[in-house]
Design an enzyme around this catalytic site. Structure first.
Site, short mmCIF file in Angstrom:
data_model
loop_
_atom_site.label_atom_id
_atom_site.label_comp_id
_atom_site.label_asym_id
_atom_site.label_seq_id
_atom_site.Cartn_x
_atom_site.Cartn_y
_atom_site.Cartn_z
N ASP A 1 0.98 -1.10 -0.02
CA ASP A 1 -0.04 0.15 0.09
C ASP A 1 0.86 1.35 0.07
O ASP A 1 1.13 1.78 0.96
CB ASP A 1 -0.97 0.02 1.13
CG ASP A 1 -2.17 0.53 1.16
OD1 ASP A 1 -2.30 1.20 -0.27
OD2 ASP A 1 -2.88 0.78 1.93
N LYS B 1 -8.10 -8.49 -3.74
CA LYS B 1 -8.03 -7.11 -2.71
C LYS B 1 -8.50 -7.95 -1.20
O LYS B 1 -9.54 -8.54 -1.34
CB LYS B 1 -8.85 -6.12 -3.02
CG LYS B 1 -8.53 -5.25 -4.11
CD LYS B 1 -7.02 -4.57 -3.99
CE LYS B 1 -7.24 -3.07 -3.36
NZ LYS B 1 -8.02 -2.14 -4.19
#
Ligand code: I6G
Length: 678
Positions: free
Chosen positions: A121, A318
């Site tokens: 991220d 995800k």
């Protein structure tokens, strides 16, 4: 059609999304979690696909990615930096595999080889090397045009200014993610808070804010790293025929790649990779929001090609969002085992981190002040792994008019005893001790827990019932429970009562370390209890020990030592111990083993890589029990390295230094020879 001609509701949605875009991409200060933004975006897209004639050219859906910031020179990517399609569950991943197999015309018995990697991220960037020298760094921007951040990337230690070795193409574009380690982020924010500077909401925004500094001297102070995940333009040279081998080569040229990069055959392997990484996720030193699966072979990638702005040959799996927004309905105060009074936010239930959450800890009143939280506020709730959900911030501009201040109770909310707050401590405590029903209940739950007396079958619910029916008030009452009385309770049948009574009887035979832990002395966890038991061997010696003597025990500092002394100084605690002994609780009391007689006394061990059969803390505890010291890095002083899966630089260093290396299986076999079962 211009936005202001749209129905008011849609106009507002466009404006709201625009504002979130601005806060996220330009200010690096998002106020809502990504999942909330995604929900708004999806709403707008759904409305637009139902009303295609009304889609405005200014709609946020008509722009992909971030607008380049004006402060930086713009860079047009020679090869566009694409985005990835998403999968949210195993079915969607299987569908992806099936789609590719159909397109490639593969038989049922032929599997596709995938390269699997964590999806960090951070911020996607491109690095350009010419003749091995770093000549340019750029953000992804909107995929076509990014920002020139060359001066800033040059300050990041994991980005080589010159490639190592030889054989690299004359022109090589490397792509990857710039991110901030969780620990670096916490330390940086803590420092910023102390000096009253701006803090960041998460490591991703901190990385984005740091990399887009106009002054590279500021970037240089930020704990940034870069991990490479693909190549772009290649001229004047060749790279291998597949993704995995290419990344290995990038690594040899001095670029960092993810240690959890793995090749898998077929979709079943990718599912076990997901399970493994989901377990590891909370222990990783950086944040990941999913995993990426790519067809490994470049020729197959080429045959599959692209669809709109994403490659057909890759997919991002995800993880469920770890942050969501919801509303605080009320704030209540809970009393813990040691009397600590903890405010808890009762929330409108929300699905976050894979479960429905309706309570979140607020820790203490200082935290409520820091968050500036009121009852009725909209808040961001974070839940990661098995950690207790936490309110991370308040969305101040969504505060309702009737939001109310949180009132701290005057007395203990359970027993009304006075609340005391020690100067300098954030926590307030109920002064009722074991006269407080809440503390009694929590103490009992702790006493029967697995690491303590391990009375399986005596769970929190049953303890609640036993305490409220006044069948149990003190620890030793457990040992006088009768079959007749237990049978009267709801859902307690003949068999379950017999089983429970047998467990209570069997677990009376315990160990000194479990007994010490079970007493619930403040700050005495299982490791400290074990150290005390090993050092003193007899309970009476611990009871008699002074603060100074206790401080000589491993891991016991002045505060813990004081808690131990003051616990045993209270007569009622000694009475508790006597009554438990009278009820038949026993443990072998042996002469302690001298530290230097332990099998691994004086040995230094290092654990590296991923241990799959046990947690790292478990492995560490076993080594310490045998007298070894467990160090964080390999040096000449290291005696042995235990190398789990995907071990990296520490393993290499151990090999270079000729240090003994055990695989995880060899380590487990060794533990078994010592009677330790995993
Ligand atoms: O955004 C991304 C994150 C990670 C990626 C990516 C990735 O590989 C591990 N790979 C590609 C090809 C793209 N985006 C376009």
């Amino acid at each position: 059609m211009s936005v202001d001609k749209l129905p008011q509701e849609i106009q507002q949605l466009c404006e709201e999304i625009d504002l979130h875009n601005y806060r996220y991409h330009v200010l690096d200060e998002p106020t809502v979690p990504d999942a909330h933004y995604d929900k708004l975006f999806k709403q707008l897209k759904a409305w637009e696909s139902a009303n295609p004639a009304l889609v405005s050219a200014q709609s946020p859906t008509q722009r992909v990615g971030a607008r380049p910031n004006n402060g930086f020179k713009q860079i047009t990517h020679e090869m566009p930096m694409l985005s990835l399609d998403n999968a949210f569950n195993a079915q969607e991943l299987s569908d992806f595999d099936l789609r590719l197999r159909e397109r490639l015309g593969l038989n049922a018995d032929k599997d596709i080889e995938y390269a699997c990697e964590p999806k960090l991220d951070g911020i996607a960037v491109s690095l350009l090397y010419e003749n091995g020298l770093l000549i340019r760094g750029a953000t992804r921007g909107d995929g076509a045009v990014g920002e020139d951040i060359t001066h800033n990337v040059r300050t990041i230690p994991s980005i080589p200014l010159k490639l190592r070795g030889s054989g690299y193409p004359q022109k090589l574009e490397v792509r990857g993610e710039i991110y901030m380690l969780k620990a670096g982020f916490e330390a940086m924010n803590a420092k910023a808070q102390r000096s009253g500077d701006k803090t960041f909401v998460n490591p991703r925004n901190a990385a984005a804010g740091s990399i887009r500094q106009l002054d590279p001297r500021i970037t240089a102070t930020r704990p940034l790293e870069m991990c490479c995940y693909s190549i772009g333009v290649v001229e004047g040279g060749e790279v291998p025929a597949d993704h995995y081998a290419t990344l290995q080569l990038l690594n040899q040229w001095g670029l960092k790649i993810n240690p959890h990069l793995l090749k898998s055959t077929g979709i079943t392997d990718t599912i076990s990779y997901i399970e493994k990484m989901q377990q590891l996720r909370s222990q990783l030193p950086y944040e990941i929001d999913g995993l990426v699966f790519k067809v490994n072979n470049f020729t197959l990638q080429q045959r599959l090609g692209f669809i709109s702005r994403a490659p057909r040959w890759a997919i991002a799996y995800k993880f469920p969002a770890q942050e969501q927004i919801t509303q605080v309905e009320k704030v209540e105060f809970q009393v813990g085992r040691t009397g600590a009074i903890t405010p808890v936010a009762r929330l409108t239930p929300v699905f976050v981190g894979g479960v429905t959450v309706s309570n979140a800890t607020l820790h203490n009143m200082d935290e409520i002040d820091r968050l500036q939280l009121k009852v009725g506020d909209w808040v961001v709730v974070h839940r990661a792994g098995d950690v207790i959900p936490k309110v991370v911030r308040v969305i101040q501009d969504k505060r309702p008019d009737d939001a109310a201040e949180v009132e701290f109770p005057d007395g203990c909310p359970v027993c009304q005893s006075a609340i005391v707050k020690i100067e300098g401590e954030a926590i307030s405590r109920c002064s009722g001790g074991l006269t407080c029903a809440a503390q009694r209940k929590e103490a009992l739950v702790h006493y029967v827990s697995k690491k303590a007396l391990d009375i399986d079958g005596l769970g929190e619910k049953l303890i609640d019932t036993l305490v409220s029916k006044e069948m149990v008030a003190k620890f030793d009452d457990i040992y006088y429970l009768s079959k007749v009385n237990l049978m009267r309770l709801e859902r307690m049948g003949d068999k379950s009562v017999d089983k429970l009574l047998a467990t209570i009887e069997r677990t009376k035979k315990t160990s000194l370390e479990k007994f010490i832990y079970a007493l619930g002395i403040r700050e005495v966890g299982e490791a400290t209890a074990r150290n005390l038991a090993n050092e003193f061997g007899f309970l009476q010696r611990i009871i008699d020990a002074s603060v100074e003597r206790l401080e000589q025990v491993t891991d016991v500092g002045p505060i813990v030592a004081k808690h131990i002394v003051s616990f045993f100084a209270q007569t009622h605690n000694l009475q508790v111990i006597d009554s438990l002994r009278s009820a038949g609780v026993t443990w072998p009391e042996a002469e302690p083993i001298a530290e230097d007689e332990l099998l691994l006394a004086g040995k230094v061990y290092v654990l590296t890589g991923t241990l799959e059969q046990m947690g790292r803390s478990e492995a560490k505890a076993h080594l310490q029990e045998m007298g070894a010291k467990v160090a964080g890095s390999v040096s000449k002083k290291t005696d042995c390295v235990v190398a789990g899966a995907a071990a990296g630089s520490k393993l290499k260093k151990a090999e270079d230094l000729g240090i003994e290396v055990l695989t995880e299986q060899q380590f487990v076999d060794f533990l078994r020879t010592q009677g330790i079962e995993i």
